[in-house]
Write a protein that holds these residues in place. Structure first.
Motif, PDB file in Angstrom:
ATOM      1  N   ILE A  12       0.870  -1.181   0.000  1.00 35.48           N
ATOM      2  CA  ILE A  12       0.000   0.000   0.000  1.00 35.48           C
ATOM      3  C   ILE A  12       0.904   1.227   0.000  1.00 35.48           C
ATOM      4  N   GLU A  21      -5.284   9.195   1.375  1.00 34.33           N
ATOM      5  CA  GLU A  21      -6.240   8.246   1.952  1.00 34.33           C
ATOM      6  C   GLU A  21      -5.544   7.026   2.541  1.00 34.33           C
ATOM      7  N   THR A  22      -4.530   6.519   1.856  1.00 34.15           N
ATOM      8  CA  THR A  22      -3.889   5.276   2.296  1.00 34.15           C
ATOM      9  C   THR A  22      -3.017   5.466   3.528  1.00 34.15           C
ATOM     10  N   LEU A  78      -4.441   3.914   6.548  1.00 34.15           N
ATOM     11  CA  LEU A  78      -4.204   2.476   6.693  1.00 34.15           C
ATOM     12  C   LEU A  78      -2.817   2.218   7.279  1.00 34.15           C
ATOM     13  N   HIS A  79      -1.835   2.994   6.868  1.00 35.85           N
ATOM     14  CA  HIS A  79      -0.479   2.829   7.402  1.00 35.85           C
ATOM     15  C   HIS A  79      -0.455   3.056   8.913  1.00 35.85           C
ATOM     16  N   TRP A  97      -2.056  -4.713   0.674  1.00 40.40           N
ATOM     17  CA  TRP A  97      -3.498  -4.751   0.454  1.00 40.40           C
ATOM     18  C   TRP A  97      -4.119  -6.033   0.986  1.00 40.40           C
ATOM     19  N   PHE A 156     -10.929   5.259   3.139  1.00 36.60           N
ATOM     20  CA  PHE A 156     -10.630   3.978   3.768  1.00 36.60           C
ATOM     21  C   PHE A 156     -10.896   4.088   5.265  1.00 36.60           C
ATOM     22  N   GLU A 189      -5.933   6.285  -5.519  1.00 33.40           N
ATOM     23  CA  GLU A 189      -5.659   5.570  -4.277  1.00 33.40           C
ATOM     24  C   GLU A 189      -6.761   4.570  -3.952  1.00 33.40           C
ATOM     25  N   PHE A 239      -7.206  -0.472  -4.625  1.00 32.56           N
ATOM     26  CA  PHE A 239      -7.742  -1.564  -3.812  1.00 32.56           C
ATOM     27  C   PHE A 239      -8.299  -2.682  -4.697  1.00 32.56           C
TER      28      PHE A 239
END
Length: 729
Positions: free
Chosen positions: A296, A301-302, A305-306, A313, A377, A488, A492
């Motif tokens: 990722i 946006e990502t 998640l980090h 992913w 996300f 981004e 996914f």
């Protein structure tokens, strides 16, 4: 006829408003695959009919139309709405998007599919998956003891205590289901985890199993949570290494026939946990060939998640989901018919948005909210896992969401709509489906003229590849500067689709769905308003060269900030165009999760731009006093369409007209497109402010009548009645 003179705002706005409430009922084609912020098909149908038709739009709307020889382009095609509407009425179309997923989706929407062959392939796929995985989605009803299908599995994230090194649940609240679509509220016991049916949430009482007092508020608050074992207060993201862990705490299940109203819930028993463990063992023994291992990458946006420890992913899926997706891909890869195989691959890609551990459970609607429900996300503490097979009731209709049954049914309906499109007419409070026989979506059909359809994955900052002066219209919905990060988000899906189809498949050459030339504001990539403006100006200049003399570039736009309108104004001026009309039309659903409560507008402005043409004298103004009656008429038209006009809607309508008039004035004063971009943006904002401010217009509207703008009537305020005199440019 032209858009400026024949577009019917109340009629089309009413259609668009109804469509956005249940878009799949009006335009089933959108169900081919998820895309973001799709504008109403009825809006673009209205634009096409107004520009090319010979009679009023409301007369043509429910008739079959055919405009052979017309060529329409969309340089930001996204989900393809303008192209689909133009293609449907016989136009040749050219679509381009920098995102490879957009090219894939639009091609799937347009290309013909043998529905009989597709249906048989779906039946074989689901039958094989049921035989292979069906037992993993079974449970036993706590009331009847009968076998039942798991509809949703609900998981709670677990934190890792930095003090005692143990795991603890991360509940923000213990209310699982509200008494809206279920007879009673369902509350999870914080002590033993049992599910309790509660009538009064103010006095929930004691747990039916352990007699502990039921509470609604969970321990997680303001990104902090005390450990349930030692009391140490931990701080988000509550993890030690890697992505977060989850614990199964509840199931919603389905029986074909049940003897009580509402839904069926249970705390997972030993057999349910054993099924989860079985799926984990099966996945551990699987050598995955279709599950991507792509990292990722950093992004606006990502990066969220980090922060939660997700680096690849595949980590966004649990073992049961990975097993189901791998088995699905294996079976799809063996389908011989290439067109059907592509359709099923598209289905798998769309299925991903429900088959992941970022989906949430709606406690009121009692359904899964897919990963893209907020155009980002989200990382929620409670996660909803859908049955990958899907469930059907006695009438063979899908129950719930997120399974193969749901995805394939919607896809088949979408492709049937291509062959037999329709419109929904509302008269006397009743809806009536009106078949539009003679119209169709696609390239070729027996007995009909073949239409040219060109779909490209490329940057529209490059020339469109058509002769100058060859396009009859450019209709588009451009990026709205810093809104949705398409690259981004669609990464996914793209990494899975590329793995299944192969990187040598046409359109899958790129390793990522992202591109450095994307025209969105993005802090991570260093793309600011000047970058957006320069790119948009290049795209519009390419479009202007490709258009026939006087043909329109029409696009939808809205933004909360005035500065974002400067970007489109500069782009239009740099392209040598003039804005001849700014038309309001609803384009969003007010209840959408990503805009609800934000004060955002549901109304777009349709900017109609041409190199030469005419504009109405009555639409020109010099100050806020001159703009006020124009806004009042727009508000009245939107109200006549059934829209409850908000302050946010008024703001965007005002900004649209200020931008239109600023373009007119700056063009007349002489525009130097070679100037520095940041200077041009400042100059454009100054030109807008010189015409009047939002506060000035609102004050004048309030002063004119002792009512809010949303309650105004056009005959109260619209002093500048439509006149025949026009101004040429």
């Amino acid at each position: 006829m032209t858009i400026e003179s024949h577009f019917n705002v109340p009629f089309i706005a009413a259609m668009a408003l109804r469509e956005k409430q249940i878009q799949q009922n009006y335009r089933p084609i959108i169900a081919v695959h998820k895309w973001f912020a799709r504008r109403p098909g009825t809006l673009f149908r209205g634009l096409v009919l107004a520009e090319f038709g010979e009679r009023p739009v409301d007369e043509l709307f429910y008739e079959a139309n055919e405009f052979p020889g017309r060529r329409v382009a969309d340089p930001f095609m996204g989900g393809g709405t303008p192209l689909l509407e133009a293609n449907r009425v016989g136009c040749d179309v050219l679509g381009r998007d920098i995102n490879p997923m957009a090219a894939w989706v639009v091609r799937e929407e347009v290309e013909h599919l043998d529905l009989e062959a597709y249906g048989e392939a779906v039946r074989q796929l689901v039958a094989a998956l049921t035989l292979d995985l069906g037992d993993l989605y079974q449970t036993r009803c706590v009331r009847t003891g009968r076998d039942a299908a798991v509809k949703y599995a609900l998981w709670v994230k677990q934190g890792h205590c930095e003090a005692c090194d143990r795991q603890f649940d991360l509940f923000q609240g213990y209310l699982l289901a509200e008494d809206v679509r279920h007879p009673k509220n369902v509350v999870v016991c914080a002590t033993c985890g049992e599910l309790n049916e509660v009538t009064d949430l103010k006095e929930p009482g004691a747990c039916s199993t352990c007699d502990a007092e039921l509470v609604l508020k969970g321990p997680v608050a303001r990104n902090k949570c005390p450990c349930s074992h030692c009391g140490h207060v931990n701080v988000a993201p509550f993890r030690k290494d890697g992505p977060p862990r989850h614990r199964l705490f509840a199931l919603e299940y389905h029986l074909p026939e049940k003897d009580q109203p509402g839904r069926l819930f249970k705390k997972p028993d030993a057999d349910d946990l054993a099924r989860v463990a079985k799926a984990e063992r099966r996945w551990a023994a699987t050598a995955p060939t279709f599950v991507p291992d792509d990292p990722i990458s950093a992004g606006d946006e990502t990066n969220r998640l980090h922060r939660w420890g997700y680096k690849r992913w595949r980590e966004l899926f649990n073992d049961r989901q990975l097993l189901g997706l791998q088995r699905s891909a294996e079976m799809i890869a063996r389908v011989n018919d290439p067109r059907v195989r592509r359709a099923l691959a598209t289905n798998l890609s769309d299925l991903l948005r429900y088959q992941n551990m970022a989906c949430r459970y709606d406690t009121m609607a009692l359904k899964s909210l897919d990963v893209f429900s907020v155009h980002g996300f989200p990382v929620g503490y409670v996660v909803c896992e859908s049955n990958i097979l899907g469930i059907r009731n006695g009438g063979n209709a899908p129950v719930g969401s997120g399974g193969w049954a749901n995805i394939t049914d919607k896809y088949a309906k979408a492709k049937r709509y291509c062959d037999d499109p329709f419109e929904v007419e509302v008269a006397g409070g009743r809806k009536r489906t009106v078949p539009i026989r003679g119209e169709w979506i696609g390239e070729a059909r027996p007995g009909s003229r073949t239409r040219e359809v060109v779909i490209e994955c490329a940057s529209s900052t490059e020339p469109l590849g058509v002769p100058d002066g060859s396009l009859d219209a450019v209709l588009t919905d451009p990026p709205y500067f810093g809104m949705v990060q398409y690259g981004e988000l669609m990464e996914f899906c793209y990494v899975w689709l590329r793995r299944l189809m192969g990187h040598d498949f046409a359109g899958m050459e790129r390793a990522t769905a992202r591109h450095h030339d994307e025209l969105t504001g993005n802090d991570t990539q260093g793309r600011d308003l000047a970058h957006f403006t320069e790119g948009l100006a290049t795209v519009y200049a390419n479009a202007a060269r490709a258009l026939k003399p006087g043909a329109p570039l029409a696009f939808t736009y809205h933004h909360n900030k005035l500065e974002a309108y400067a970007a489109i104004g500069v782009a239009i001026l740099d392209a040598g165009l003039t804005c001849s009309a700014a038309i309001p039309c609803p384009a969003e659903m007010g209840g959408s999760i990503h805009i609800a409560g934000t004060g955002s507008s549901v109304v777009d402005t349709v900017f109609v731009c041409r190199a030469t043409g005419t504009t109405a004298q009555s639409g020109l103004f010099e100050d806020a006093a001159g703009l006020t009656p124009i806004i009042a008429k727009d508000v009245a038209d939107l109200r006549a369409a059934g829209l409850k006009v908000s302050d946010g809607d008024v703001r965007c309508v005002v900004f649209g007209h200020l931008a239109r008039m600023a373009i007119w004035n700056l063009r007349c004063a002489g525009w130097d497109k070679g100037s520095d971009t940041k200077w041009k943006l400042l100059r454009f904002v100054e030109a807008m402010n010189a015409l009047g401010t939002l506060d000035e217009v609102r004050a004048l509207l309030d002063k004119s009548v002792n009512r809010s703008p949303s309650a105004m009537r056009s005959d109260d305020l619209f002093a500048n009645k439509e006149r025949a005199d026009v101004v040429a440019f």
